[in-house]
Design a protein around this motif. Structure first.
Motif, short mmCIF file in Angstrom:
data_model
loop_
_atom_site.label_atom_id
_atom_site.label_comp_id
_atom_site.label_asym_id
_atom_site.label_seq_id
_atom_site.Cartn_x
_atom_site.Cartn_y
_atom_site.Cartn_z
N GLU A 291 -16.70 46.67 52.34
CA GLU A 291 -16.28 45.78 53.42
C GLU A 291 -15.82 44.46 52.81
N VAL A 292 -14.70 43.97 53.32
CA VAL A 292 -14.13 42.72 52.81
C VAL A 292 -13.88 41.79 54.00
N THR A 293 -14.29 40.54 53.87
CA THR A 293 -14.06 39.55 54.91
C THR A 293 -12.83 38.74 54.56
N LEU A 294 -11.83 38.78 55.42
CA LEU A 294 -10.60 38.04 55.19
C LEU A 294 -10.80 36.56 55.50
N PRO A 295 -9.89 35.70 55.04
CA PRO A 295 -10.04 34.25 55.28
C PRO A 295 -10.22 33.89 56.75
N GLY A 296 -9.61 34.65 57.66
CA GLY A 296 -9.74 34.35 59.08
C GLY A 296 -11.03 34.86 59.70
N GLY A 297 -11.87 35.52 58.90
CA GLY A 297 -13.14 36.03 59.40
C GLY A 297 -13.12 37.51 59.75
N GLN A 298 -11.94 38.14 59.75
CA GLN A 298 -11.85 39.56 60.07
C GLN A 298 -12.47 40.39 58.95
N VAL A 299 -13.28 41.37 59.33
CA VAL A 299 -13.91 42.26 58.37
C VAL A 299 -13.13 43.57 58.32
N ILE A 300 -12.71 43.97 57.14
CA ILE A 300 -11.92 45.19 56.98
C ILE A 300 -12.62 46.12 55.99
N GLN A 301 -12.18 47.37 55.99
CA GLN A 301 -12.64 48.34 55.00
C GLN A 301 -11.56 48.47 53.93
N ARG A 302 -11.95 48.32 52.68
CA ARG A 302 -11.00 48.43 51.58
C ARG A 302 -11.46 49.52 50.62
N VAL A 303 -10.52 50.38 50.25
CA VAL A 303 -10.78 51.45 49.29
C VAL A 303 -10.08 51.11 47.99
N THR A 304 -10.79 51.25 46.87
CA THR A 304 -10.22 50.96 45.56
C THR A 304 -10.33 52.18 44.66
N PHE A 305 -9.21 52.55 44.05
CA PHE A 305 -9.19 53.58 43.00
C PHE A 305 -9.07 52.86 41.66
N PRO A 306 -10.16 52.63 40.93
CA PRO A 306 -10.03 52.02 39.60
C PRO A 306 -9.43 53.04 38.63
N CYS A 307 -8.60 52.56 37.71
CA CYS A 307 -8.07 53.47 36.71
C CYS A 307 -9.04 53.55 35.54
N GLN A 308 -8.81 54.51 34.67
CA GLN A 308 -9.60 54.57 33.44
C GLN A 308 -9.28 53.34 32.58
N ASP A 309 -10.00 53.18 31.49
CA ASP A 309 -9.83 51.96 30.68
C ASP A 309 -8.38 51.75 30.24
N ARG A 310 -7.66 52.84 30.07
CA ARG A 310 -6.29 52.72 29.57
C ARG A 310 -5.47 53.90 30.09
N ILE A 311 -4.25 53.61 30.53
CA ILE A 311 -3.31 54.66 30.91
C ILE A 311 -2.10 54.53 30.00
N ASP A 312 -1.80 55.59 29.28
CA ASP A 312 -0.66 55.56 28.36
C ASP A 312 0.63 55.87 29.10
N GLN A 313 1.73 55.51 28.47
CA GLN A 313 3.04 55.75 29.06
C GLN A 313 3.27 57.24 29.25
N GLY A 314 4.10 57.54 30.27
CA GLY A 314 4.44 58.93 30.53
C GLY A 314 3.47 59.66 31.43
N ARG A 315 2.37 59.02 31.82
CA ARG A 315 1.40 59.70 32.68
C ARG A 315 1.93 59.78 34.11
N ALA A 316 1.57 60.87 34.81
CA ALA A 316 2.02 61.07 36.19
C ALA A 316 1.02 61.96 36.91
N GLY A 317 1.00 61.87 38.23
CA GLY A 317 0.10 62.71 39.02
C GLY A 317 0.05 62.27 40.47
N ILE A 318 -0.84 62.90 41.24
CA ILE A 318 -1.03 62.57 42.66
C ILE A 318 -2.52 62.45 42.91
N ILE A 319 -2.92 61.36 43.55
CA ILE A 319 -4.31 61.21 43.97
C ILE A 319 -4.34 61.30 45.50
#
Length: 371
Positions: free
Chosen positions: A125-153
């Motif tokens: 849950e994230v509270t925006l500056p105006g006070g609105q509370v939203i749900q935020r989803v985060t996909f963290p990447c691995q420590d490093r992504i090399d060039q040429g990588r591709a896919g679908i999440i």
């Protein structure tokens, strides 16, 4: 000799002047053509990261885009990504995809599908500056992504069943990729790339059948029940069943009727003192046990001028409770709006329906309606 050196210097200046003019022309042409001149840090390689988003019903290459879904039923936000294979030596670190969830949309984290480049989604849950509370989803990447990588999440989502209004549009209009690009020389560039928005519409409905029956059995071969006389009164017990016309009531795409009432109009008496008198009123719980209702707290009544019962109005008893919904639950929660059966017992003065022995017998049929 001095004169010769002087001439060579003039020639060099002239050459540099021509070169500067050519560069100025090239820069002007590039600006007119809309070409961005790379910066030194990272060489402007952020453009080499490509994303696209769509809403699909299932995962996999054959999954087709959908425009709507029943509330409670699952769908996937599919994010297709591609990190360019050129130039050499480029990598991406500290990256993540952040998604702001639309109202009424929930996430089934265990059903989401990620590639080896990203970690499992995190919901907060994230509270925006105006006070609105939203749900935020985060996909963290691995420590490093090399060039040429591709896919679908795939982020598995659903609209809350029972509470999402019909035709609610879920707009995924805040999808952001951030991270740091590092080139082969060690130069870095911060990335901040918005992904084009997508949307999906939630569908839901609610319909009810109302059926009224007398609990006393009818004689063989007849449709109208015959009640017995007790203590100078005829007692009649009847039930009003409110049911969902859909065979499977535990289904997706349902609405909760927060304001629900049934009005039962008793038959008008065709003789003096022939009206109905209320004995008891209640409903059958989920174990089919009778639970009494209190006047003005579950039902109200209206009387005729002679004091007899004119009508009963029931307020729905088994109301939906949002606290019964647990994370990831997409079907109808226990205790939510399911069929209810009201049960009423009334009595009629037997003396009002007695007739002299010299008068032909005519069966009295009392008909009432519920709506």
């Amino acid at each position: 000799m001095k004169h010769g050196k002087h001439l060579r210097k003039k020639e060099n200046r002239a050459g540099r002047s021509v070169w500067h003019r050519c560069l100025a022309v090239l820069l002007s042409a590039a600006m007119l053509a809309g070409v961005m001149i790379p910066s030194a840090a990272g060489a402007g390689l952020g453009a080499n990261v490509e994303f696209s988003a769509k809403i699909v019903k299932d995962t996999g290459d054959t999954a087709e885009t959908i425009q709507s879904v029943d509330s409670g039923d699952s769908f996937f936000l599919a994010l297709d990504y591609k990190f360019s294979s050129s130039p050499d030596g480029v990598s991406y670190g500290g990256a993540a995809i952040a998604i702001q969830l639309p109202e009424y949309v929930k996430v089934d984290s265990t059903g989401s599908v990620v590639t080896s480049d990203f970690k499992q989604p995190e919901v907060a849950e994230v509270t925006l500056p105006g006070g609105q509370v939203i749900q935020r989803v985060t996909f963290p990447c691995q420590d490093r992504i090399d060039q040429g990588r591709a896919g679908i999440i795939y982020l598995k989502c659903y609209f809350e069943n029972m509470v999402t209004p019909d035709q609610t549009v879920g707009n995924f209009n805040s999808i952001l990729f951030t991270g740091t690009l590092t080139d082969g020389s060690g130069n870095t560039e911060k990335l901040d790339q918005r992904i084009d928005p997508v949307s999906i519409t939630s569908m839901a409905d609610q319909q009810w059948n109302i059926q009224k029956t007398v609990t006393d059995p009818a004689p063989a071969g007849e449709e109208i029940p015959v009640v017995t006389k007790q203590d100078g009164y005829y007692y009649v017990t009847y039930q009003i069943a409110v049911t969902d016309p859909v065979e499977n009531m535990n289904r997706y795409g349902r609405l909760n009727c927060e304001e629900f009432s049934v009005t039962d109009t008793l038959p008008a008496a065709d003789r003096e003192n022939g009206g109905a008198q209320l004995v008891s009123v209640g409903y059958l719980d989920r174990s089919s046990q009778f639970q009494p209702l209190v006047e003005d707290d579950g039902y109200t009544k209206e009387s005729n001028a002679d004091g007899s019962l004119k009508s009963l109005t029931f307020q729905y008893v088994n109301k939906f409770d949002q606290s019964m919904v647990t994370e990831g639950q997409v079907r109808v929660p226990d205790g939510s709006l399911l069929p209810t059966t009201y049960q009423v017992t009334v009595k009629f003065d037997a003396a009002a329906y007695q007739i002299p022995t010299n008068v032909p017998f005519v069966r009295a049929v009392l008909d009432n309606q519920a709506r």
